[in-house]
Motif scaffolding. Structure first.
Motif, short mmCIF file in Angstrom:
data_model
loop_
_atom_site.label_atom_id
_atom_site.label_comp_id
_atom_site.label_asym_id
_atom_site.label_seq_id
_atom_site.Cartn_x
_atom_site.Cartn_y
_atom_site.Cartn_z
N PRO A 138 0.84 -1.22 0.00
CA PRO A 138 0.00 0.00 0.00
C PRO A 138 0.86 1.26 0.00
O PRO A 138 1.85 1.35 0.74
N CYS B 211 -4.47 7.01 -2.78
CA CYS B 211 -3.49 5.97 -2.50
C CYS B 211 -3.48 5.00 -3.66
O CYS B 211 -4.31 5.08 -4.57
N LYS C 210 -2.37 0.74 -4.67
CA LYS C 210 -1.89 -0.58 -4.27
C LYS C 210 -0.98 -1.11 -5.36
O LYS C 210 -1.41 -1.31 -6.50
#
Length: 446
Positions: free
Chosen positions: A89, A161, A163
Motif C-alpha cells: 500500500p 493511495c 496498491k
C-alpha cells in the motif's frame, strides 16, 4: 548499502521515523533494506489473490536476489489456476501527479512472461475504493539474468493511495523473483509532437517508371512546405500510372530510386516511407522503404500478404515484420493487402510500434480503422483506390482524402494517452492480455 525507494505518506514516515532518515521535501521516501522486515506488517508487503484456492506460494528468498539479500519470490505451486502475488500500500498520492514504478524480476519456467508476469498500480480513494482503472507495466528490457520493468503514469482524479501489485499467473511450475523496486514522483513527460505528412496522389499516363517517380518527387517538394517530420507515399510509386511489368521496375535497395528519394529527404530534413519493387537474386519483392532525414535507407519492409494478382505477377512474399527506430519514436510498415489480416499490425504493435505506415493501392477503410483501434496505434495510409488518411489509436479520422493531388500534414502527440472510461489504457491492456501462446489447431509449426 542497498536501497529500495518507495514513496509513502507522512503517516508511514511517522510510524517508521525511528528506523529511517528524514525524507526530501518534494516527496516522502522510505528506504527498505530487507524485505523480510516488511512482510505482514501494517506498512509492509502482504499476499494477494482473487481466491484462496488460486493463491500462489509467496516467500522471501535470501538465496536468489539481484543486488543483496533478499527478494520477493512467487511460485506457481503446481497449480495451473494460480494467480496472485505480493501487494504494497502506498498513500499520499496526489491526483494528476505522475509516478514512476521501476522493478526488476527474474523468471524460471514461466513460458509466456508477457501475460504471466504482472506488475500493476491499482488506484484507490481515501475510502479504499477503486478510482479510474489499474495501470499495467508492459515496457520490459533485459539486464543480464534480470529484466527491468517500468511504468510512468499520472494518478487519476480522486486518487489518494495506490496498491502496488507484483504477481505471477497461470504458471504452475514457474517461479519469479522481484527485487530492487522503486516508486516515486516524476515530472510530467514532455509532449512528443510529430508532423505526419500524407500524399494522396495517383499519376496517370506517366508512360514509364521515371514519369511515375517524378510525379511523387514533385509532390514531396509541395508537402515539404508544411515541414513534416515524415511523409507517407503510396504503394509501388514506380508502377502507378504506367503498364510496365514488375520485372522491369524492380531494382536493388539501396538503388537509383532510393537515391532520388534520399535527395528529397536530405533536402527537406524529413523521413519518407515509399513503396517500390525490389530485386534480390531471382526474387522480386513488393517493398516499402524508410528513408531517414540524412537521405539514407534506414530500413525496408517486404510485403508479407500477397494477393493472387501479385503472385501471378511473379512477386515473392516477405517473411518478417520489422520495426524501425526514428528520432521521434518507433514505427512499423505494412503494405496494402497486409491490412486485411490481423497479424501484421499486431506483430508491429507488440514490438513497440507507435505509428504504422500503410502504402496501399486499394482496400477496406473500415479494416484500416480496425487495425489502428485494436492495436491502439496511429495508422497513416497513402492510397489510390482507398482513403489516404491519418487514423488515431481510438479510430478517429484525423484526415482522410480520396481525391488525387491532396497533400496534408497533421500534427500528433505521441505522448497523449487514449483512455477508455471503463477499460483504462487500452495499449497497456493490449500488451498484457494478448495471447500469443495459444496454438491454432491444424496449423503446422505452431
Amino acid at each position: 548499502m542497498r536501497h529500495r525507494f518507495l514513496i509513502f505518506s507522512g503517516y508511514w514516515l511517522t510510524l517508521l521515523a525511528g528506523l529511517y532518515p528524514p525524507c526530501l521535501a518534494e516527496g516522502v521516501k522510505l528506504e527498505l533494506k530487507d524485505f523480510a522486515k516488511n512482510v505482514g506488517t501494517a506498512a509492509g508487503w502482504t499476499v494477494w489473490a482473487q481466491r484462496e484456492e488460486i493463491q500462489p506460494q509467496c516467500f522471501v528468498d535470501s538465496v536468489h536476489f539481484r543486488s543483496a539479500p533478499d527478494a520477493l519470490a512467487i511460485s506457481g505451486n503446481s497449480n495451473s489456476a494460480e494467480y496472485g502475488g505480493w501487494a504494497f500500500p502506498i498513500r499520499n498520492i496526489k491526483a494528476g501527479q505522475y509516478y514512476q514504478l521501476t522493478a526488476y524480476y527474474r523468471a524460471q519456467w514461466v513460458p509466456y512472461e508477457q501475460s504471466q508476469v504482472v506488475a500493476r498500480l491499482d488506484w484507490l480513494d481515501e475510502q479504499g475504493r477503486r478510482v479510474g482503472q489499474p495501470d499495467y507495466a508492459y515496457r520490459i528490457s533485459a539486464e543480464g539474468e534480470w529484466k527491468r520493468l517500468m511504468l510512468r503514469v499520472p494518478a487519476p482524479p480522486q486518487a489518494a493511495c495506490v496498491k502496488l501489485e507484483l504477481g505471477l499467473g497461470w504458471a504452475p511450475q514457474g517461479t519469479i523473483w522481484w527485487d530492487d523496486i522503486a516508486f516515486e514522483e516524476t515530472p510530467s513527460p514532455p509532449s512528443r509532437l510529430v508532423r505526419i505528412g500524407s500524399v494522396s496522389l495517383r499519376p496517370h499516363d506517366t508512360q514509364n517508371k521515371e514519369g511515375s517517380l517524378s510525379a511523387f518527387l514533385r509532390a514531396l517538394d509541395e508537402i515539404a512546405k508544411d515541414k513534416p517530420d515524415i511523409v507517407c507515399l503510396g504503394e509501388g510509386i514506380t508502377k502507378v500510372g504506367n503498364s510496365e511489368p514488375y520485372s522491369s521496375l524492380a531494382e536493388v535497395v539501396p538503388g537509383p530510386v532510393t537515391s532520388r528519394l534520399g535527395d528529397q529527404a536530405r533536402q527537406h530534413r524529413m523521413y519518407i516511407v515509399a513503396g517500390l519493387y525490389e530485386r534480390e537474386g531471382h526474387a522480386i519483392y513488393n517493398t516499402a522503404v524508410l528513408i531517414d532525414r540524412q537521405g539514407n535507407v534506414a530500413g525496408k519492409y517486404r510485403k508479407v500478404y500477397l494477393p493472387r494478382e501479385e503472385i501471378e505477377g511473379g512477386i515473392t512474399p516477405g517473411l518478417a515484420y520489422p520495426v524501425f527506430e526514428t528520432d521521434f519514436g518507433r514505427i512499423g510498415i505494412m503494405i496494402c493487402w497486409d491490412s486485411q489480416y490481423v497479424d501484421p499490425a499486431r506483430a508491429l504493435a507488440a514490438q513497440g510500434a507507435e505509428i504504422i505506415f500503410l502504402p496501399i493501392w486499394g482496400g477496406d477503410f473500415t479494416l484500416m480503422k480496425a487495425r489502428a483501434m485494436e492495436n491502439h496505434v496511429y495508422l497513416v495510409s497513402a492510397g489510390y483506390d482507398v482513403e489516404t488518411s491519418v487514423i488515431s489509436p481510438k479510430g478517429g479520422i484525423l484526415h482522410a482524402a480520396t481525391a488525387s493531388g491532396v497533400f496534408k500534414t497533421i500534427p500528433i502527440d505521441l505522448q497523449e494517452r487514449f483512455l477508455d472510461p471503463w477499460l483504462g489504457d487500452m495499449r497497456a491492456r493490449f500488451h498484457k492480455e494478448i495471447r500469443w501462446d495459444v496454438p491454432v489447431p491444424g496449423l503446422v509449426n505452431r
